[in-house]
Enzyme design. Structure first.
Site, mmCIF file in Angstrom:
data_model
loop_
_atom_site.group_PDB
_atom_site.id
_atom_site.type_symbol
_atom_site.label_atom_id
_atom_site.label_comp_id
_atom_site.label_asym_id
_atom_site.label_seq_id
_atom_site.Cartn_x
_atom_site.Cartn_y
_atom_site.Cartn_z
ATOM 1 C CB CYS B 168 43.378 38.976 80.600
ATOM 2 S SG CYS B 168 41.708 39.192 79.613
ATOM 3 C CG HIS B 299 48.941 39.119 78.706
ATOM 4 N ND1 HIS B 299 48.414 38.341 79.677
ATOM 5 C CD2 HIS B 299 48.267 39.883 78.009
ATOM 6 C CE1 HIS B 299 46.949 38.771 79.424
ATOM 7 N NE2 HIS B 299 47.022 39.411 78.480
ATOM 8 C CG HIS B 334 43.251 35.836 76.094
ATOM 9 N ND1 HIS B 334 43.082 35.532 77.302
ATOM 10 C CD2 HIS B 334 43.583 37.163 75.881
ATOM 11 C CE1 HIS B 334 43.618 36.524 78.250
ATOM 12 N NE2 HIS B 334 43.621 37.525 77.145
#
Lengths: 362, 421
Positions: B168, B299, B334
């Protein structure tokens, strides 16, 4: 490599359902035996191979490791991580009583940077941690990435290489890639599988086209007092991408000429080449490109594939290892150059040029 | 920093495929409006899960968005990457002829590669047997194909085409790699970003970990329950400043620098010290002080663990009054390997147009996450320097610094040596 002994062996029963009866496996490699039982319960094979290879490399460093782990980088290539882990996790979701009856401890194994991340945990490497993928040519990308990290001052010491595990899933994907008609030839009329002892001969495979596995890594660092004697210096990496496989060869020629040109050497300065020997027709394109660049007088050509099988994304890393091993045994190689070449069916071709330095990679 | 002064590298084109908009215009509009991409997942069979919302891209038409790519030879994530690359090139005003003439880098980050195809192959394996897997699907799964798709869509040959599967944080890795390659003079342009497609494997995994939110993603909120899985692609066209100025390109922002490090601690849980160190590395690389940062794009996944750890790390670096800190995952979910790329696109737009995208779905800020997350409504703001965080499984952290660039001058930059903490 010195004994030129093939690692081809029968596929053990743990690789249940694989469509091949032989593969080039790392001999007797059982992760829990090699690395111990602590922290290895859910570990996949690719991760275990990487941790082992990185550990073997770090053991050769003269005490610099402990001090430098904050800045030590790891660049590791892969095809698709552990496709066995990804698919078995998904199968659990598909077949379980509930779709979330999956093992949480195995979830990290399904992400492609698992081997690199776990290697960092195991060996306390806190610098840049990078995973790359470019098919058979991945190792070239890894070398270039490592080179740029150093040029830019983002890391001093870089562990650089690639890993590929053997698995039933990988074997099946490869089986389908090799020929779309496999399925038709090997399925009976009722769709039942007709696999048997003669499969590999049926598919026209010999030892050179068996799947291989493993992890090969090198340490890239600037020369410094107390360092091990260098084995080689990385001079240049050049890659390109073909749209048609027919143009792979001419693209590779351009890469080779550019690499040698920017380094200021000619074909006479090259002691050896280590091609990837990709499956045809790319293998032929690669040989033709080398013949063109060396005007028919191709220097020593080293092949890791014949002994190690097809190690996919780890190919270039093993080509480099084979090259350094051969150079270590040949005093006349010192100060001369060598080339690694790669051609990948998905389109990436290229080369890496190194200057051999005479150290012994014992 | 190295001894020579490297050429500035700027962002001149953007491409976005996302659940809040496809194309830079729609994406920008979505950010300004605080659009939420969440809806029930259609991409795979969700029976048996108690809840299954995600941020899916349901209006992606490859025929419309791709010109050259043989679509059926590539999986969904590759198509996203190629489409976003095409958009970025078009947005940047580059002709493909000009691109083909110059050496370039195409770097596409990803978490799952073509796991949608691997989902399908696994299904065939259990229902019919592995010999029935379709070869054309098997051919699509190599992760390297994501970057190849972008290069092939644009008919590029003189390119280093590499995929960066660093989970990620991948988008930021790719952007940083573009910066380095350009400053080294190895390439004249870099198409960098990330792409991923929704897949059952990833949803099931996060669900099992208890980190999927039942309804919506609420970063920094006291009641946050986790992530929504998302998909898409973000691609940025980067070039050296002199080249951009010479062709009169529109400059969104400058890539001032980035930092990379590894927790080397736990496979999935974030490590506060390591995150703080990565942000500090990025600031040092960009030669800026914490006080010069106007905005942090976090994030910000919306999990209990990430948000509290990340905010603690931010406060370590920035002190008790950190800059406003947003999470675009509140809108996009996400999107895995695309996440930090889409966030970088969002930062570039924010800098260029002078607004802060909001952290939506915000009701009450968690007292354990004491930051101003610009809740629910975007606000106008002059942003000179922005930090974009990406923290991944495997302890892979990558933080990028973007800055405003106007008329050939870098806004707000103070090029003096900074103490590195």
């Amino acid at each position: 490599m010195r004994a030129a002994r093939s690692t081809a062996t029968a596929v053990p029963s743990q690789f249940d359902g694989a469509p091949v009866s032989r593969a080039c496996l790392v001999p007797d490699f059982e992760p829990r035996e090699v690395l111990g039982r602590k922290g290895t319960r859910s570990m996949d094979r690719a991760t275990a191979l990487a941790i082992t290879a990185v550990g073997a490399l770090l053991e050769q460093l003269p005490g610099a490791h402990a001090a430098a782990s904050e800045e030590m980088a790891l660049v590791l290539g892969t095809s698709t991580g552990s496709v066995a882990s990804i698919m078995s996790f998904t199968r659990d979701s598909l077949t379980g009583n509930k779709p979330f009856f999956v093992e949480p401890g195995r979830f990290p194994n399904t992400v492609m940077n698992c081997a690199a991340g776990h290697s960092a945990i195991w060996h306390r490497l806190r610098g840049p941690n990078v995973t790359l993928a470019a098919g058979r040519s991945t190792g070239l990308m890894a070398l270039n990435y490592a080179r740029r990290l150093q040029c830019r001052g983002r890391a001093r010491a870089v562990v650089c290489g690639a890993v590929e595990e053997f698995s039933s899933e990988r074997a099946w994907l490869d089986w389908h890639l090799a020929s779309p008609s496999h399925g038709e030839r090997l399925l009976g009329e009722g769709g039942e599988r007709l696999l048997g002892e003669d499969d590999d001969r049926l598919l026209g495979k010999d030892d050179e086209r068996l799947l291989g596995e493993g992890c090969a890594v090198v340490m890239l660092e600037p020369p410094h007092p107390g360092a091990n004697p260098p084995l080689a210096e990385l001079m240049a990496v050049q890659t390109g991408m073909f749209a048609d496989a027919e143009h792979a060869g001419e693209l590779l020629v351009r890469c080779l000429e550019r690499a040698m040109g920017t380094t200021g050497i000619s074909s006479h300065d090259v002691w050896a080449v280590a091609p990837c020997d990709a499956p045809e027709p790319l293998g032929e394109q690669e040989r033709a490109a080398l013949a063109e660049v060396f005007l028919g007088d191709v220097p020593l050509s080293l092949s890791a594939g014949r002994l190690l099988g097809d190690t996919s994304a780890a190919s270039v890393a093993f080509q480099l290892a084979a090259l350094l091993a051969a150079a270590g045994d040949a005093p006349d190689a010192n100060g001369r150059y060598a080339l690694l070449t790669s051609t990948d069916a998905d389109g990436v071709v290229g080369c890496a040029l190194v200057r051999l330095a005479g150290g012994d990679p014992a | 920093m190295s001894v020579h002064a490297p050429q500035p590298v700027v962002v001149t084109g953007l491409g976005a495929v996302s659940s809040i908009g496809i194309g830079v215009q729609a994406f920008r509009q979505g950010l300004r409006e605080g659009r939420c991409g969440a809806k029930p997942i259609e991409a795979f069979d969700v029976s048996g899960f108690e809840y299954a919302n995600g941020c899916e891209v349901t209006d992606f038409d490859p025929e419309q968005l791709l010109e050259r790519l043989p679509v059926h030879e590539f999986g969904r994530a590759s198509r996203f990457a190629a489409a976003a690359a095409r958009m970025a090139v078009r947005d940047g005003g580059f002709t493909t002829e000009a691109l083909r003439a110059a050496p370039g880098l195409v770097a596409v980050g990803t978490t799952d590669g073509e796991s949608r195809d691997l989902d399908h192959l696994a299904l065939v394996q259990v229902t019919e047997g592995p010999e029935h897997m379709r070869p054309e699907v098997a051919r699509r799964v190599s992760a390297g194909r994501l970057s190849l798709a972008a290069a092939r869509e644009l008919r590029l040959e003189n390119v280093e085409a590499v995929s960066v599967p660093t989970a990620c944080a991948a988008g930021n890795y790719a952007i940083g790699y573009g910066l380095d390659a350009l400053q080294a003079g190895d390439v004249d342009f870099a198409l960098c970003g990330g792409a991923d497609a929704l897949c059952r494997k990833t949803f099931a995994g996060f669900y099992r970990l208890g980190t999927i939110a039942p309804e919506r993603c609420q970063p920094f909120d006291a009641e946050r329950r986790g992530i929504l899985t998302g998909e898409g692609a973000g691609m940025l066209l980067l070039e050296r400043l002199d080249a951009a100025l010479a062709r009169g390109a529109h400059i969104y922002a400058e890539v001032l620098g980035y930092g990379l490090n590894c927790d080397a601690d736990h496979p999935v849980a974030p490590n506060e010290q390591s995150i703080a160190r990565c942000m500090s590395l990025a600031l040092a690389d960009a030669e800026v002080r914490p006080s010069q940062i106007d905005l942090i794009s976090a994030h910000g996944t919306g999990t209990k663990a990430n948000d509290v750890t990340e905010v603690a790390a931010i406060r370590q670096v920035f002190g008790s009054c950190p800059p406003r800190t947003i999470s675009v995952k509140s809108m996009l979910g996400h999107s895995m390997g695309a996440a930090s790329a889409l966030a970088s696109v969002a930062c570039a737009l924010a800098i260029d147009e002078g607004f802060i995208p909001p952290t939506i779905n915000h009701v009450t800020t968690d007292p354990a996450c004491p930051i101003d997350c610009v809740p629910n409504q975007s606000v106008p703001a002059e942003l000179n320097i922005v930090l974009n965080n990406a923290l991944a499984f495997g302890g892979n952290n990558a933080v990028v610094v973007l800055a405003r660039h106007r008329n050939g001058h870098r806004a707000g930059h103070v090029p003096s040596p900074v103490p590195f903490v």
